[in-house]
Write a protein that holds these residues in place. Structure first.
Motif, PDB file in Angstrom:
ATOM      1  N   CYS A  21       0.479  -4.779   4.688  1.00  0.00           N
ATOM      2  CA  CYS A  21       0.356  -3.512   3.960  1.00  0.00           C
ATOM      3  C   CYS A  21       1.614  -3.141   3.183  1.00  0.00           C
ATOM      4  O   CYS A  21       1.541  -2.539   2.118  1.00  0.00           O
ATOM      5  N   CYS A  45      -7.921  -0.581   0.769  1.00  0.00           N
ATOM      6  CA  CYS A  45      -7.265  -0.699   2.072  1.00  0.00           C
ATOM      7  C   CYS A  45      -7.506  -2.085   2.652  1.00  0.00           C
ATOM      8  O   CYS A  45      -8.625  -2.618   2.608  1.00  0.00           O
ATOM      9  N   CYS A  70       0.517   5.543   7.446  1.00  0.00           N
ATOM     10  CA  CYS A  70      -0.785   5.110   7.944  1.00  0.00           C
ATOM     11  C   CYS A  70      -0.719   4.684   9.409  1.00  0.00           C
ATOM     12  O   CYS A  70       0.123   3.871   9.779  1.00  0.00           O
ATOM     13  N   CYS A  97       0.844  -1.186   0.000  1.00  0.00           N
ATOM     14  CA  CYS A  97       0.000   0.000   0.000  1.00  0.00           C
ATOM     15  C   CYS A  97       0.885   1.244   0.000  1.00  0.00           C
ATOM     16  O   CYS A  97       1.811   1.362   0.801  1.00  0.00           O
TER      17      CYS A  97
END
Ligand SMILES: Nc1ncnc2c1ncn2[C@@H]1O[C@H](COP(=O)(O)OP(=O)(O)O)[C@@H](O)[C@H]1O
Ligand code: SF4
Ligand SMILES: [Mg+2]
Lengths: 352, 310
Positions: A309, A327, A302, A296
């Motif tokens: 991720c 997400c 984040c 991600c």
């Protein structure tokens, strides 16, 4: 009176699929737009929102054939206006669709008009080129258009040059120019960013009113969620060259499905002076687009980042009708993940 | 616009007065009496001249006489040619220089705009590379080298073909004018090409050209009405000084090509210490250039609306 039947869902006016744009630079290849898909419906406003440098301008400029190539390159993707391809070409059926079917206005009206041509001529030439009108007829229409864009004394103003206009007036003139041929879509790339705050609202109101009168669809690019709240029907949140969340304006504000959307919301000034609202800018900076992360793109910033991720790119998880978030928190194994986003999104004024 | 024109003309007059004064002082700084070098000059003529110019009077008074004559448009009589007024010399030879100069300026401006646009539109491709190489040559090689070289080339070509396609020197017909005006304008053209290239590159990448494309205008229309018009503005601003450069260059070119222009006459006057001719032509050239610069400024006002109004 009987309630009107719900309109049958029309096919979208513009459909963009998997758009990828790169720039070949001395430092390497910049992956500016990395697989963007969206659609625009007639008469509706789609807002594309995101931090500076996330690829908003490149996305719409690629559609309009305005990305300089080289260094730019269309890596992949399709874009269809009423089912006709517009990507990698400026023409539909041998006619330039720009200015005729899609109009565009830009961030800085002060530099976006030819300094040595009168405002009226610059509007009129669009009509001459696309509709084959005479100089005189086109100029008369240009005056009407300036009047529609609420420029006082339009007839005199049409004979003036850009340097004789204020920034706000120039942006109105740009709008008049962009809608001259009554295009189906108007692209507005940060149309109020360069203007005074008091002028911003007037220009947005003008855009909204013209949209209602002519049924124009608007693609509105902004980094300002306040503008989104005021104008948008649909919203695409962009981050590092991708759309990370897509939904209706209510989805974005009340049911955000991506931590980045929540972060943007927290960084937005509140209109409520009583609210104890502190601006919380998102910490860190966007990833390097020379070598985007494998997982991600938002992982480094984040607050909810998990192990997966940083290694695997999240899919766009559908969380509602026409609403998705890219997400991992929406994955079934991330138990309660979605509620974490919602909790973080709760407006501070409701906490007490 | 009118008050601006009047203001510029008054400024120009002051400049000319300054040039005249500087010329006067420079001539007086040169050692020796203006009349001492003159060869066959009898006492009578000498005294007449001394009386006319007040050469036996103090410098201050001489200056006043000189300025008074100048104000009446009297540039005096040649020291070396009997009964020839400087005004006559200018009237006879200046048109030749002006024709040569105008042709050179037109050639330089058209060539500069065209080649500059060509290089910018073909940036980093072969036309750009070739033309920019030629530009470096044009700027660095002095015009007398080009003059001699071009004469040599024309002689060779004429000999090769057995007929005279172009005269090598002299004056009179248009074919006489081509080669010298080409040579005279070459340096300026090279300079203008470089200026046009950078100006055009800036405009090609400007926001308003992006707007023109977003409006869907045809490329030819964008080129002619949006790019060219704006790109030539910097060229027009340097046109005044360019005319000065070309005028100066004409002294040499007129000599090499045996053209009966004022420039050649001026060089000759310097060699013969013909004081009135030197002073007269200097002031005349000065006034001419000042007028040109003013004209160019007014022209700029016509092209650029931002100047026109303010
Ligand atoms: N001509 C170009 N050459 C190289 N990189 C570019 C060029 N134009 C845009 N980019 C890069 O593409 C990315 C996206 O830019 P842009 O779409 O303008 O962002 P924004 O969302 O602020 O409109 C940025 O990282 C920018 O550096
Ligand atoms: S995928 Fe992971 S890092 Fe990316 S936004 Fe969701 S939780 Fe954060
Ligand atoms: Mg942008």
């Amino acid at each position: 009176m009987t309630a009107p039947a719900p309109p049958a869902k029309q096919p979208p006016l513009l459909t963009v699929e998997n758009l990828q744009v790169e720039f070949e630079t001395y430092g390497g290849t910049v992956q500016a737009v990395r697989g963007v898909s969206f659609s625009v419906e007639a008469g509706k406003t789609l807002a594309i929102v995101g931090e500076s440098g996330c690829g908003k301008s490149v996305t719409v400029q690629a559609l309009m054939g305005l990305v300089p190539m080289p260094p730019g390159r269309l890596k992949s993707g399709t874009a269809e206006l009423r089912g006709r391809n517009i990507l990698g070409t400026s023409q539909i059926d041998g006619l330039d669709f720009r200015g005729r079917e899609i109009g565009m206005i830009f961030q800085d009206p002060m530099t976006s008009l030819n300094p040595t041509m009168t405002i009226g001529r610059q509007i009129a030439e669009t009509l001459e080129v696309h509709l084959g009108w005479s100089r005189k007829k086109a100029f008369a229409r240009a005056i009407e258009l300036l009047d529609m864009a609420r420029i006082p004394e339009a007839a005199q103003r049409a004979k003036q040059y850009p340097f004789e206009f204020s920034g706000g007036m120039l942006q109105r003139a740009m709008i008049a120019m962009a809608i001259a041929c009554e295009p189906a879509i108007l692209i507005a790339d940060e149309p109020t960013t360069a203007l005074d705050v008091t002028i911003q609202a007037q220009v947005l109101d003008l855009l909204g009113d013209l949209q209602r009168e002519h049924g124009t669809a608007i693609i509105l690019i902004t980094h300002d969620l306040g503008v989104v709240a005021r104008m948008a029907d649909e919203v695409a949140v962009m981050y590092a060259g991708q759309i990370v969340e897509r939904g209706s304006v209510d989805d974005i504000f009340y049911r955000p499905a991506h931590p980045y959307t929540v972060g943007l919301r927290a960084a937005m000034p509140s209109n409520n002076p009583d609210a104890e609202h502190r601006l919380l800018p998102i910490e860190g900076s966007p990833p390097d687009l020379f070598s985007p992360p494998a997982g991600c793109a938002y992982a480094a910033r984040c607050p909810h980042a998990m192990r997966i991720c940083s290694t695997h790119e999240p899919a766009p998880f559908v969380v509602g009708a026409d609403h998705y978030g890219k997400c991992w928190l929406h994955h079934e194994k991330a138990a309660g993940g979605a509620s974490m986003i919602a909790a973080a999104a709760a407006p501070p004024e409701k906490k007490s | 616009m009118l008050s601006y024109t009047i203001k510029r003309l008054i400024q120009g007059l002051i400049t000319v007065w300054f040039i005249a004064t500087a010329t006067f002082l420079a001539m007086h700084a040169v050692p020796g009496n203006p009349l001492s070098g003159a060869k066959a000059m009898n006492v009578e003529i000498r005294q007449n001249l001394e009386r006319k110019y007040g050469l036996n009077k103090p410098v201050g008074e001489q200056y006043l006489i000189y300025m008074g004559n100048l104000a009446r448009g009297d540039l005096g009589i040649s020291f070396t040619q009997k009964n020839r007024e400087v005004n006559d010399i200018i009237r006879e030879h200046f048109p030749v220089s002006a024709t040569l100069g105008i042709m050179a300026v037109v050639f330089a401006a058209l060539g500069g705009a065209l080649f500059g646009a060509l290089t910018a539109l073909n940036r980093n491709k072969w036309p750009d590379t070739v033309i920019m190489l030629a530009v470096i040559l044009g700027i660095s090689v002095p015009s007398f080298v080009f003059a001699a070289f071009s004469q040599l080339m024309v002689v060779k070509i004429n000999a090769l073909l057995g007929i005279s396609i172009l005269p090598v020197a002299g004056w009179g017909t248009v074919s006489h004018m081509l080669l010298p005006s080409l040579v005279l304008g070459l340096g300026t053209m090279a300079y203008l090409t470089r200026l046009m290239r950078s100006s055009m590159l800036e405009i090609i990448n400007s926001d308003y050209i992006r707007t023109a494309n977003a409006k869907g205008l045809p490329q030819t229309r964008i080129f002619l009405q949006h790019e060219m018009r704006n790109a030539i503005l910097p060229l027009v601003t340097v046109l005044g000084p360019s005319i000065a450069g070309i005028t100066t260059g004409s002294f040499v070119v007129e000599l090499v090509f045996a053209i009966p222009g004022l420039g050649r006459y001026f060089v000759q006057a310097v060699q013969q210490l013909d004081y009135t001719v030197i002073m007269g032509t200097t002031v005349f050239f000065g006034a001419f250039l000042v007028l040109m610069v003013i004209l160019v400024d007014l022209l700029y006002g016509l092209i650029d609306p931002r100047v026109r109004v303010s």
